[in-house]
Motif scaffolding. Structure first.
Motif, PDB file in Angstrom:
ATOM      1  N   ALA A 222       4.874   4.463  -0.605  1.00 11.15           N
ATOM      2  CA  ALA A 222       6.155   3.784  -0.796  1.00 11.15           C
ATOM      3  C   ALA A 222       6.229   2.441  -0.060  1.00 11.15           C
ATOM      4  O   ALA A 222       7.042   1.596  -0.399  1.00 11.15           O
ATOM      5  CB  ALA A 222       7.282   4.699  -0.308  1.00 11.15           C
ATOM      6  N   SER A 223       5.384   2.273   0.937  1.00 15.76           N
ATOM      7  CA  SER A 223       5.424   1.032   1.726  1.00 15.76           C
ATOM      8  C   SER A 223       4.817  -0.118   0.922  1.00 15.76           C
ATOM      9  O   SER A 223       3.959   0.104   0.067  1.00 15.76           O
ATOM     10  CB  SER A 223       4.637   1.226   3.025  1.00 15.76           C
TER      11      SER A 223
ATOM     12  N   LEU B 128       1.531  11.506   1.688  1.00 12.70           N
ATOM     13  CA  LEU B 128       1.135  10.164   1.270  1.00 12.70           C
ATOM     14  C   LEU B 128       2.334   9.280   0.917  1.00 12.70           C
ATOM     15  O   LEU B 128       2.167   8.072   0.673  1.00 12.70           O
ATOM     16  CB  LEU B 128       0.225  10.251   0.051  1.00 12.70           C
ATOM     17  N   GLN B 129       3.497   9.896   0.894  1.00 12.76           N
ATOM     18  CA  GLN B 129       4.645   9.153   0.388  1.00 12.76           C
ATOM     19  C   GLN B 129       4.966   7.909   1.234  1.00 12.76           C
ATOM     20  O   GLN B 129       5.310   6.849   0.704  1.00 12.76           O
ATOM     21  CB  GLN B 129       5.862  10.080   0.348  1.00 12.76           C
ATOM     22  N   SER B 130       4.800   8.089   2.523  1.00 13.12           N
ATOM     23  CA  SER B 130       5.166   6.958   3.394  1.00 13.12           C
ATOM     24  C   SER B 130       4.299   5.727   3.110  1.00 13.12           C
ATOM     25  O   SER B 130       4.779   4.594   3.111  1.00 13.12           O
ATOM     26  CB  SER B 130       5.035   7.366   4.855  1.00 13.12           C
TER      27      SER B 130
ATOM     28  N   SER C  55       2.541  -3.270   0.060  1.00 10.53           N
ATOM     29  CA  SER C  55       1.126  -3.514   0.344  1.00 10.53           C
ATOM     30  C   SER C  55       0.983  -4.535   1.447  1.00 10.53           C
ATOM     31  O   SER C  55       1.658  -5.570   1.467  1.00 10.53           O
ATOM     32  CB  SER C  55       0.433  -4.036  -0.918  1.00 10.53           C
ATOM     33  N   LYS C  56       0.127  -4.148   2.350  1.00 13.33           N
ATOM     34  CA  LYS C  56      -0.204  -5.077   3.436  1.00 13.33           C
ATOM     35  C   LYS C  56      -1.574  -4.708   3.959  1.00 13.33           C
ATOM     36  O   LYS C  56      -2.150  -3.669   3.604  1.00 13.33           O
ATOM     37  CB  LYS C  56       0.852  -5.019   4.530  1.00 13.33           C
ATOM     38  N   SER C  57      -2.029  -5.489   4.734  1.00 15.70           N
ATOM     39  CA  SER C  57      -3.382  -5.258   5.208  1.00 15.70           C
ATOM     40  C   SER C  57      -3.420  -3.977   6.021  1.00 15.70           C
ATOM     41  O   SER C  57      -2.490  -3.636   6.749  1.00 15.70           O
ATOM     42  CB  SER C  57      -3.827  -6.432   6.091  1.00 15.70           C
ATOM     43  N   PRO C  58      -4.454  -3.221   5.854  1.00 13.99           N
ATOM     44  CA  PRO C  58      -4.564  -1.966   6.587  1.00 13.99           C
ATOM     45  C   PRO C  58      -4.492  -2.219   8.086  1.00 13.99           C
ATOM     46  O   PRO C  58      -5.083  -3.145   8.589  1.00 13.99           O
ATOM     47  CB  PRO C  58      -5.921  -1.401   6.183  1.00 13.99           C
ATOM     48  N   ALA C  59      -3.768  -1.378   8.715  1.00 17.53           N
ATOM     49  CA  ALA C  59      -3.636  -1.505  10.158  1.00 17.53           C
ATOM     50  C   ALA C  59      -3.916  -0.152  10.793  1.00 17.53           C
ATOM     51  O   ALA C  59      -3.389   0.877  10.381  1.00 17.53           O
ATOM     52  CB  ALA C  59      -2.219  -1.968  10.505  1.00 17.53           C
ATOM     53  N   ARG C  60      -4.788  -0.178  11.715  1.00 14.77           N
ATOM     54  CA  ARG C  60      -5.156   1.056  12.411  1.00 14.77           C
ATOM     55  C   ARG C  60      -4.365   1.188  13.658  1.00 14.77           C
ATOM     56  O   ARG C  60      -4.011   0.227  14.287  1.00 14.77           O
ATOM     57  CB  ARG C  60      -6.631   1.052  12.742  1.00 14.77           C
TER      58      ARG C  60
ATOM     59  N   ASP D 270      -3.530   8.457   9.597  1.00 19.22           N
ATOM     60  CA  ASP D 270      -3.869   7.379  10.535  1.00 19.22           C
ATOM     61  C   ASP D 270      -3.069   6.115  10.247  1.00 19.22           C
ATOM     62  O   ASP D 270      -3.369   5.047  10.821  1.00 19.22           O
ATOM     63  CB  ASP D 270      -5.363   7.072  10.446  1.00 19.22           C
ATOM     64  N   ARG D 271      -2.186   6.219   9.336  1.00 18.74           N
ATOM     65  CA  ARG D 271      -1.344   5.089   8.958  1.00 18.74           C
ATOM     66  C   ARG D 271      -2.152   3.949   8.385  1.00 18.74           C
ATOM     67  O   ARG D 271      -1.831   2.765   8.528  1.00 18.74           O
ATOM     68  CB  ARG D 271      -0.521   4.580  10.168  1.00 18.74           C
ATOM     69  N   ARG D 272      -3.201   4.281   7.710  1.00 18.06           N
ATOM     70  CA  ARG D 272      -3.983   3.256   7.025  1.00 18.06           C
ATOM     71  C   ARG D 272      -3.537   3.245   5.563  1.00 18.06           C
ATOM     72  O   ARG D 272      -4.222   3.727   4.663  1.00 18.06           O
ATOM     73  CB  ARG D 272      -5.479   3.566   7.135  1.00 18.06           C
ATOM     74  N   CYS D 273      -2.369   2.669   5.391  1.00 19.41           N
ATOM     75  CA  CYS D 273      -1.746   2.745   4.082  1.00 19.41           C
ATOM     76  C   CYS D 273      -2.478   1.915   3.035  1.00 19.41           C
ATOM     77  O   CYS D 273      -2.477   2.252   1.836  1.00 19.41           O
ATOM     78  CB  CYS D 273      -0.282   2.276   4.190  1.00 19.41           C
ATOM     79  N   ALA D 274      -3.117   0.867   3.461  1.00 21.48           N
ATOM     80  CA  ALA D 274      -3.855   0.055   2.493  1.00 21.48           C
ATOM     81  C   ALA D 274      -4.988   0.871   1.874  1.00 21.48           C
ATOM     82  O   ALA D 274      -5.237   0.832   0.654  1.00 21.48           O
ATOM     83  CB  ALA D 274      -4.403  -1.187   3.173  1.00 21.48           C
TER      84      ALA D 274
END
Lengths: 200, 371
Positions: free
Chosen positions: B362-363, B357-359, B365-370, B326-330
């Motif tokens: 590796a990114s 999970l690599q993407s 840190s930023k606020s989670p974005a849905r 879901d691209r919630r990297c945070a």
């Protein structure tokens, strides 16, 4: 070997179920017992019945038999009692003389006439036939007490002591009865005394 | 001695020593008595004459013929004697007989009734078969249980085998199958939601931990995949090869990924998909040395999912994958931190290497974005 064993041993064997032992006993004693009964009762048909009854009582009483008892004493006690009972029953019937006519017809013979004979009998055979009839007649004229003692001593070769056990009287009483039986037979057969002297 | 009138036969004049004379006649006197009596008779003409008359009577009766009893009487008496033979010997026979004779007499009713003998044989065969079946099942269960407990956890990374990129662990071949057999035998199909693979992968301590049950829809899906004939790669591997065990772990790791996502990512299309397939795999698997046949239910699944106070790194891993999709990297990074804090080894071997999970990892840190 079983055939050579004493009567008492054979009887114990039969107690354990050995029928062969009984067969030997029967073979050994059937003829003397039969002749004792026949001479006691004077009738072959009755003698056969009583012989059968005697051994049937042996069979029935086998489990109660004790080895201490002499087998022949037991056997002849049975046979003798049967003969006595038969004789007592016969006394209630009309006594039939051996030389009385067998029927009411005039040409009826006597019991002495039915003794088996051969077609070509010699004089000796004829005399023997007559003697046999007279012996039977003489025995029939004895009292039961004298007859049984005489038969057991003379034909079964039983000692006076054993006869006393069978009859249930003292030994001297048996001897006395024997003496009187002999005396009476002598008187009955006096006419054949010379024949006895001529016997081989 | 006089015997006159004593026995009713006293009609004959009493000779002297009459009874003794009779005893002498029949030879029943003792030798000395007989000699004494003989001497007396010899000197007494009356007694001598009397003794002579007695002897003649005896001689007459010696000519009396004996008659034979009828043979039919003898036969009848023998038959009666056989029929009424005393019982003691018959009763004692079984006690005196040997064991074999007793056994034969015990079997006599069976030999006399064929139907009964057939029924007894059937019961005997069924009984033996039942005992053998139960005994064999016990042996298999005990072997499986012992193997599952005693084998060390695999050292290789499940994720590596799952992707097929890593060499399989050669140290964990057949025992895995045995462990899986135990899981399959639980009757609860734990592998349908990946529990079986997880237990095979984790250490003994971690085997006690299990993710919560998956939704029923997933289970059905797994079952359908099995029915579709999809087999695991290790099915074709030779028995005892390292590939087999590696594939098993790979399968387990596949189960760690939600099926919807796995299918969407194209990872599960031709691969194994679920515990039901593991069951199938177990059924089709070549016979392992210790567990040649599927064991009956014996070992219950461990209650690892209910262990309080334990953080399930796999669960965190799964959640991280969901978040990454879901691209919630945070959130992925946060879960990564938790996984690393709880199980650095797992993090290093499995979590950090997960390409999904690599993407996010590796990114920056930023606020989670849905999305």
């Amino acid at each position: 070997m079983l055939r050579d064993e004493a009567d008492e041993v054979l009887m114990v064997a039969y107690q354990k179920g050995d029928v062969r032992a009984f067969e030997i006993l029967l073979t050994r004693h059937r003829k003397p017992v039969f002749n004792f009964i026949l001479r006691f009762v004077g009738s072959r048909e009755t003698a056969e019945d009583l012989l059968q009854e005697t051994f049937l009582r042996v069979i029935k009483g086998a489990e109660a038999y004790q080895r201490q008892a002499k087998f022949t004493t037991w056997l002849y006690t049975i046979a003798r009692n049967l003969c006595v009972d038969q004789s007592r029953r016969a006394k209630h019937r009309k006594a039939q003389s051996l030389d009385a006519p067998m029927s009411n017809s005039a040409d009826s013979g006597t019991l002495l006439d039915v003794v088996p004979s051969t077609e070509i009998a010699s004089d000796r055979q004829a005399v023997n036939k007559e003697l046999q009839a007279r012996l039977h007649e003489a025995l029939a004229r004895l009292s039961e007490e004298q007859r049984e003692v005489f038969l057991m001593r003379e034909f079964l070769d039983m000692p006076f002591k054993d006869i006393a056990d069978v009859v249930g009287v003292p030994e001297n009483t048996v001897k006395s009865r024997m003496r009187y039986a002999l005396e009476k037979l002598r008187l009955e057969l006096d006419e054949y005394k010379d024949m006895a002297k001529a016997m081989p | 001695m006089s015997a006159r009138g004593r026995d009713g036969g006293g009609e004959v004049p009493e000779p002297m020593a009459g009874e003794d004379l009779v005893s002498l006649l029949y030879g029943e006197l003792e030798p000395d008595e007989a000699a004494r009596m003989s001497a007396r008779v010899a000197t007494d003409p009356t007694m001598s004459a009397r003794l002579g008359e007695m002897r003649r009577v005896r001689e007459l009766f010696s000519a009396m013929d004996d008659e034979e009893p009828p043979n039919r009487l003898t036969a009848q008496l023998l038959a009666e004697a056989a029929r009424a033979a005393p019982q003691p010997r018959r009763a004692a026979a079984p006690a005196e007989a040997g064991l074999w004779a007793r056994f034969v007499s015990w079997l006599q009713p069976l030999t006399q009734r064929p139907a009964l003998a057939a029924a007894a044989s059937l019961v005997l065969v069924a009984g033996v078969a039942g005992v053998l079946y139960m005994k064999k099942g016990d042996e298999l269960t005990s072997t499986t249980s012992v193997t599952a407990r005693s084998e060390p956890p695999p050292a290789s990374s499940p994720m590596d085998t799952a992707t097929g990129s890593a060499a399989a662990d050669p140290a964990a071949p057949a025992p895995v199958i045995a462990a899986q057999g135990a899981q399959d035998s639980s009757g609860t199909a734990p592998g349908a939601d990946g529990d079986g693979a997880e237990r095979a992968d984790e250490s003994a301590k971690r085997e006690m931990e299990s993710p919560p049950a998956k939704p029923v829809a997933k289970r059905k899906r797994a079952a359908s995949s099995t029915s579709s004939g999809k087999n695991m790669a290790y099915d074709k591997a030779p028995a005892g090869s390292s590939v087999k065990s590696g594939t098993v772990y790979g399968l387990s790791e596949q189960e760690m990924v939600p099926r919807e996502q796995a299918q969407a990512a194209g990872e599960g299309g031709g691969g194994p998909t679920g515990g039901a397939s593991m069951n199938k795999k177990s059924d089709d698997a070549p016979a392992p040395q210790a567990a040649p046949e599927p064991a009956p239910p014996a070992t219950p699944p461990p209650a690892d999912s209910k262990a309080p106070g334990k953080v399930n790194v796999r669960d965190l891993h799964r959640r991280a994958v969901d978040a990454a999709m879901d691209r919630r990297c945070a959130e992925v990074k946060m879960l990564a931190g938790q996984v690393r804090a709880n199980d650095a080894d797992y993090y290093a071997k499995s979590f950090a290497g997960d390409k999904r999970l690599q993407s996010c990892l590796a990114s920056p840190s930023k606020s989670p974005a849905r999305k």
